[in-house]
Design a protein around this motif. Structure first.
Motif: not given
Length: 170
Positions: A75-77, A81-83, A109-110, A140-145
């Motif tokens: 959640s910290v990672q 990424l959100d930032g 972060q390895g 691993l991570y996804s963003f859609v806007g």
């Protein structure tokens, strides 16, 4: 007396015929006025309906939908990424800057990754903004806007020009 009676009957018939003709004329005029009034009413309603259709109001300018989801990261990672995504959305970074910053952070972060994909301003047209539905776990991570330009489709259809933004880490 018979002549007088016949003469009176003829006058009476003439009067009845005149009254009948006048009455029929009044009925015909009323029918004409009624039909003409309906046609104008229909025309006014059609014009008003066309005016509403021709005066399309685009979706207001700005961010309309924006979601992120995480896979095998903490959640910290994800918050980090959100930032980065927020800075990119505000215009502080280009697509390539965001991609490089995400890869740099993942390396720090390895975290093993196969690919980072970043796209802004993917041109699309919407009559209403669709719901963005992302699920944790697929990448691993996804963003859609979705960002609305606030402008109507230049081709004249009742759709708003929007930009689809996305960032994926595989």
């Amino acid at each position: 007396m018979k002549k007088q009676l016949n003469s009176l009957c003829r006058e009476y018939r003439k009067t009845i015929i005149v009254v009948f003709i006048v009455a029929m004329a009044v009925v015909c005029v009323n029918i004409f006025i009624s039909l003409n009034s309906r046609e104008k009413h229909v025309a006014v309603n059609d014009s008003a309906q066309n005016l509403v259709q021709d005066n399309y109001i685009p979706i207001s300018k700005g961010w309309k939908e924006s979601k992120t989801a995480k896979g095998d990261i903490t959640s910290v990672q994800k918050t980090k990424l959100d930032g980065l995504i927020e800075s990119w959305k505000k215009g502080y970074m280009s697509d390539s800057d965001l991609k490089n910053n995400i890869m740099k952070y993942l390396d720090e972060q390895g975290i093993d990754y196969k690919e980072v994909s970043v796209t802004s301003k993917g041109y699309t047209l919407y009559d209403k903004i669709p719901e963005v539905n992302l699920r944790d776990g697929s990448n691993l991570y996804s963003f859609v806007g979705i960002y609305s330009t606030g402008k109507q489709n230049p081709s004249g259809t009742h759709k708003t020009v929007c930009d689809n933004w996305s960032a994926f880490v595989f």
